[in-house]
Design a protein around this motif. Structure first.
Motif, PDB file in Angstrom:
ATOM      1  N   LEU A   1       0.876  -1.268  -0.048  1.00 17.72           N
ATOM      2  CA  LEU A   1      -0.135  -0.002   0.199  1.00 17.72           C
ATOM      3  C   LEU A   1       0.882   1.269   0.175  1.00 17.72           C
ATOM      4  O   LEU A   1       1.917   1.321   0.702  1.00 17.72           O
ATOM      5  CB  LEU A   1      -0.773   0.115   1.038  1.00 17.72           C
ATOM      6  CG  LEU A   1      -1.820   1.243   1.265  1.00 17.72           C
ATOM      7  CD1 LEU A   1      -3.337   0.567   1.967  1.00 17.72           C
ATOM      8  CD2 LEU A   1      -1.258   2.324   2.124  1.00 17.72           C
ATOM      9  N   ALA A   2       0.438   2.082  -0.697  1.00 14.85           N
ATOM     10  CA  ALA A   2       1.224   3.294  -0.738  1.00 14.85           C
ATOM     11  C   ALA A   2       0.079   4.607  -1.067  1.00 14.85           C
ATOM     12  O   ALA A   2      -0.739   4.551  -1.892  1.00 14.85           O
ATOM     13  CB  ALA A   2       2.217   3.711  -1.958  1.00 14.85           C
ATOM     14  N   GLY A   3       0.241   5.706  -0.248  1.00 19.98           N
ATOM     15  CA  GLY A   3      -0.481   6.841  -0.422  1.00 19.98           C
ATOM     16  C   GLY A   3      -0.181   7.884   0.522  1.00 19.98           C
ATOM     17  O   GLY A   3       0.789   7.859   1.131  1.00 19.98           O
TER      18      GLY A   3
ATOM     19  N   GLY B   1      -4.380   7.138  -2.753  1.00 25.28           N
ATOM     20  CA  GLY B   1      -3.789   5.758  -2.497  1.00 25.28           C
ATOM     21  C   GLY B   1      -3.851   4.674  -3.481  1.00 25.28           C
ATOM     22  O   GLY B   1      -4.890   4.672  -4.169  1.00 25.28           O
ATOM     23  N   TYR B   2      -2.879   3.705  -3.115  1.00 23.32           N
ATOM     24  CA  TYR B   2      -3.099   2.609  -4.246  1.00 23.32           C
ATOM     25  C   TYR B   2      -2.605   1.152  -3.335  1.00 23.32           C
ATOM     26  O   TYR B   2      -1.884   1.493  -2.197  1.00 23.32           O
ATOM     27  CB  TYR B   2      -2.363   2.490  -5.325  1.00 23.32           C
ATOM     28  CG  TYR B   2      -1.868   1.310  -5.937  1.00 23.32           C
ATOM     29  CD1 TYR B   2      -3.003   0.842  -6.892  1.00 23.32           C
ATOM     30  CD2 TYR B   2      -0.988   0.474  -5.841  1.00 23.32           C
ATOM     31  CE1 TYR B   2      -2.818  -0.330  -7.811  1.00 23.32           C
ATOM     32  CE2 TYR B   2      -0.555  -0.538  -6.492  1.00 23.32           C
ATOM     33  CZ  TYR B   2      -1.726  -1.180  -7.407  1.00 23.32           C
ATOM     34  OH  TYR B   2      -1.755  -2.409  -8.042  1.00 23.32           O
ATOM     35  N   GLN B   3      -3.502   0.253  -3.503  1.00 25.44           N
ATOM     36  CA  GLN B   3      -3.079  -1.035  -2.814  1.00 25.44           C
ATOM     37  C   GLN B   3      -3.036  -2.010  -3.687  1.00 25.44           C
ATOM     38  O   GLN B   3      -4.090  -2.223  -4.369  1.00 25.44           O
ATOM     39  CB  GLN B   3      -3.980  -1.192  -1.542  1.00 25.44           C
ATOM     40  CG  GLN B   3      -3.826  -2.529  -0.703  1.00 25.44           C
ATOM     41  CD  GLN B   3      -5.064  -2.483   0.443  1.00 25.44           C
ATOM     42  OE1 GLN B   3      -5.774  -1.756   0.349  1.00 25.44           O
ATOM     43  NE2 GLN B   3      -4.345  -3.419   1.466  1.00 25.44           N
TER      44      GLN B   3
ATOM     45  N   HIS C   1      -6.320  -1.933  -5.768  1.00 29.26           N
ATOM     46  CA  HIS C   1      -7.428  -1.161  -5.185  1.00 29.26           C
ATOM     47  C   HIS C   1      -6.998   0.389  -5.046  1.00 29.26           C
ATOM     48  O   HIS C   1      -5.799   0.732  -4.795  1.00 29.26           O
ATOM     49  CB  HIS C   1      -7.672  -1.441  -3.634  1.00 29.26           C
ATOM     50  CG  HIS C   1      -8.493  -0.798  -2.666  1.00 29.26           C
ATOM     51  ND1 HIS C   1      -8.561  -0.690  -1.216  1.00 29.26           N
ATOM     52  CD2 HIS C   1      -9.548  -0.171  -3.034  1.00 29.26           C
ATOM     53  CE1 HIS C   1      -9.137  -0.075  -0.812  1.00 29.26           C
ATOM     54  NE2 HIS C   1     -10.120   0.488  -1.859  1.00 29.26           N
ATOM     55  N   GLU C   2      -7.670   1.367  -5.702  1.00 27.32           N
ATOM     56  CA  GLU C   2      -7.400   2.733  -5.587  1.00 27.32           C
ATOM     57  C   GLU C   2      -8.218   3.749  -5.087  1.00 27.32           C
ATOM     58  O   GLU C   2      -9.637   3.382  -5.166  1.00 27.32           O
ATOM     59  CB  GLU C   2      -7.055   3.361  -7.222  1.00 27.32           C
ATOM     60  CG  GLU C   2      -6.248   2.446  -7.884  1.00 27.32           C
ATOM     61  CD  GLU C   2      -7.141   1.375  -8.534  1.00 27.32           C
ATOM     62  OE1 GLU C   2      -8.309   1.592  -8.868  1.00 27.32           O
ATOM     63  OE2 GLU C   2      -6.586   0.158  -8.964  1.00 27.32           O
TER      64      GLU C   2
ATOM     65  N   ASN D   1     -10.500  -3.909  -8.344  1.00 28.78           N
ATOM     66  CA  ASN D   1     -10.848  -4.994  -9.382  1.00 28.78           C
ATOM     67  C   ASN D   1     -10.043  -6.186  -9.074  1.00 28.78           C
ATOM     68  O   ASN D   1      -8.816  -5.855  -8.761  1.00 28.78           O
ATOM     69  CB  ASN D   1     -10.177  -4.153 -10.641  1.00 28.78           C
ATOM     70  CG  ASN D   1     -10.655  -5.271 -11.880  1.00 28.78           C
ATOM     71  OD1 ASN D   1     -11.592  -5.248 -12.421  1.00 28.78           O
ATOM     72  ND2 ASN D   1      -9.407  -5.863 -12.291  1.00 28.78           N
ATOM     73  N   ALA D   2     -10.691  -7.238  -8.906  1.00 30.53           N
ATOM     74  CA  ALA D   2     -10.365  -8.437  -8.818  1.00 30.53           C
ATOM     75  C   ALA D   2     -10.079  -9.396  -9.939  1.00 30.53           C
ATOM     76  O   ALA D   2     -10.933  -9.178 -11.012  1.00 30.53           O
ATOM     77  CB  ALA D   2     -11.083  -9.195  -7.607  1.00 30.53           C
TER      78      ALA D   2
END
Length: 378
Positions: free
Chosen positions: A226-228, A241-243, A274-275, A297-298
């Protein structure tokens, strides 16, 4: 039960005596409210809830001066459902740690890190601060990971930069596997945070293994990167953020899915992207308004979902505030993510008993919800 009451009474007396020496602090918070959600199995529900803004807890925190700037520190913390007074989890399932801290060398502690698992620091990148409708919704609660049998090191703050690392043992002869078939395997993680004049930025990597020692459920036992961060302009704080979640060993069996209950072509996901982005506006001294959008999105045919949220808080004092949040989640045809974290799979709703094993909507259906309440801390 009687023994527990006696133990708590003795603890309270001990806290009173210790507090007079300024070595122990009793703290906590209480969150109660009401919520309405539609699109849940069976229709809609209006309910009283504890913890929509944030869970209720109480705890003890203490420190002893050892000289040279070093202190021995401890923390015990328990979660409570303040709608019925019941304890959630074991007595000190959120925290039960002891360690040493020094402003020059950092902090080391060990024990039950519990809710201190590094993934939970993702609240710092969430516009809705991990309320019921927020960063954990579209990853089915993956950001609420916990850690036991662990140890942790937190660096000092170096001109706004700090790091925190954790490692959690299984206490098993197999290094990665849990001691029981329903337990959690080895977990570990590292976090870096940089705070500067106009905001902050953080990166969190953590691993949570299943009982068999593998990454077998993308929403529970997986690798997470995760980064945000945030950026402040005047009264507005922007979030983004993004994961990425990865569970290469996930199968329908490992996530508990019964064959034939999912849409054709859908299998247990092994990856999720995940965003999110949003903004919090400090309208005045007492009022904050927040809006945010989350998208996930999976793979393996599981589709995508988008969550839209709008929230507000109003401070009655330094310790007490009112809150409200509304949310709407839109699922693609093969997705059935819920407003709040829920287990993977079909909702298996039984109209005869009006029950379901989870709160997921039907595949391709939306959900809406709104809640309001009051939070106070002590």
């Amino acid at each position: 039960m009687k023994e527990k009451v006696i133990a708590l009474s003795l603890m309270a007396m001990a806290v009173t005596a210790a507090h007079a020496q300024s070595s122990v602090t009793l703290y906590g918070r209480i969150d109660n409210g009401v919520q309405y959600e539609s699109g849940v199995p069976g229709g809609h529900v209006f309910s009283a809830e504890s913890g929509d803004w944030g869970c209720s807890w109480w705890g003890l925190r203490g420190a002893e001066d050892l000289g040279g700037g070093t202190q021995a520190v401890f923390q015990l913390e328990s979660q409570v459902d303040t709608q019925n007074g019941q304890q959630e989890g074991n007595l000190f399932s959120r925290h039960a740690t002891i360690g040493l801290t020094n402003p020059k060398y950092g902090t080391f502690k060990l024990g039950n890190l519990g809710a201190g698992e590094v993934s939970q620091d993702s609240w710092g990148t969430d516009p809705q601060v991990m309320q019921r409708y927020g960063i954990s919704s579209l990853v089915r609660g993956r950001n609420w990971a916990s850690a036991a049998n662990g140890f942790e090191y937190q660096t000092p703050n170096w001109s706004g930069l700090s790091f925190r690392g954790q490692y959690d043992l299984t206490n098993n002869t197999n290094w990665n596997q849990a001691t029981s078939a329903t337990g959690q395997g080895r977990t570990d993680g590292i976090e870096g945070v940089y705070t500067y004049g106009m905001g902050d930025f953080r990166v969190i990597y953590d691993e949570v293994r299943g009982a068999d020692g593998t990454f077998n459920d993308v929403y529970n036992h997986s690798r997470s990167l995760l980064a945000g961060g945030t950026l402040v302009f005047g009264p507005v704080r922007f979030y983004a953020g993004y994961q990425h979640l990865s569970a290469p060993n996930a199968t329908d069996a490992s996530v508990g899915v019964t064959p034939g209950t999912q849409p054709i072509g859908v299998a247990a996901p092994t990856a999720v992207n995940h965003e999110w982005f949003g903004a919090a506006w400090q309208a005045n001294v007492a009022t904050t308004l927040t809006a945010a959008v989350y998208h996930a999105n999976a793979n393996n045919g599981n589709g995508n979902a988008t969550l839209f949220t709008l929230a507000a808080t109003y401070n009655l004092s330094k310790r007490t505030f009112l809150y409200t949040e509304a949310g709407y989640i839109r699922n693609s045809s093969t997705s059935n993510l819920a407003m709040a974290d829920s287990s993977y799979g079909n909702n298996n709703y039984d109209p005869a008993t009006n029950t379901s094993s989870n709160g997921n909507p039907n595949y391709g259906h939306s959900q809406e919800g709104i809640f309001a309440g009051i939070m106070t801390s002590f």
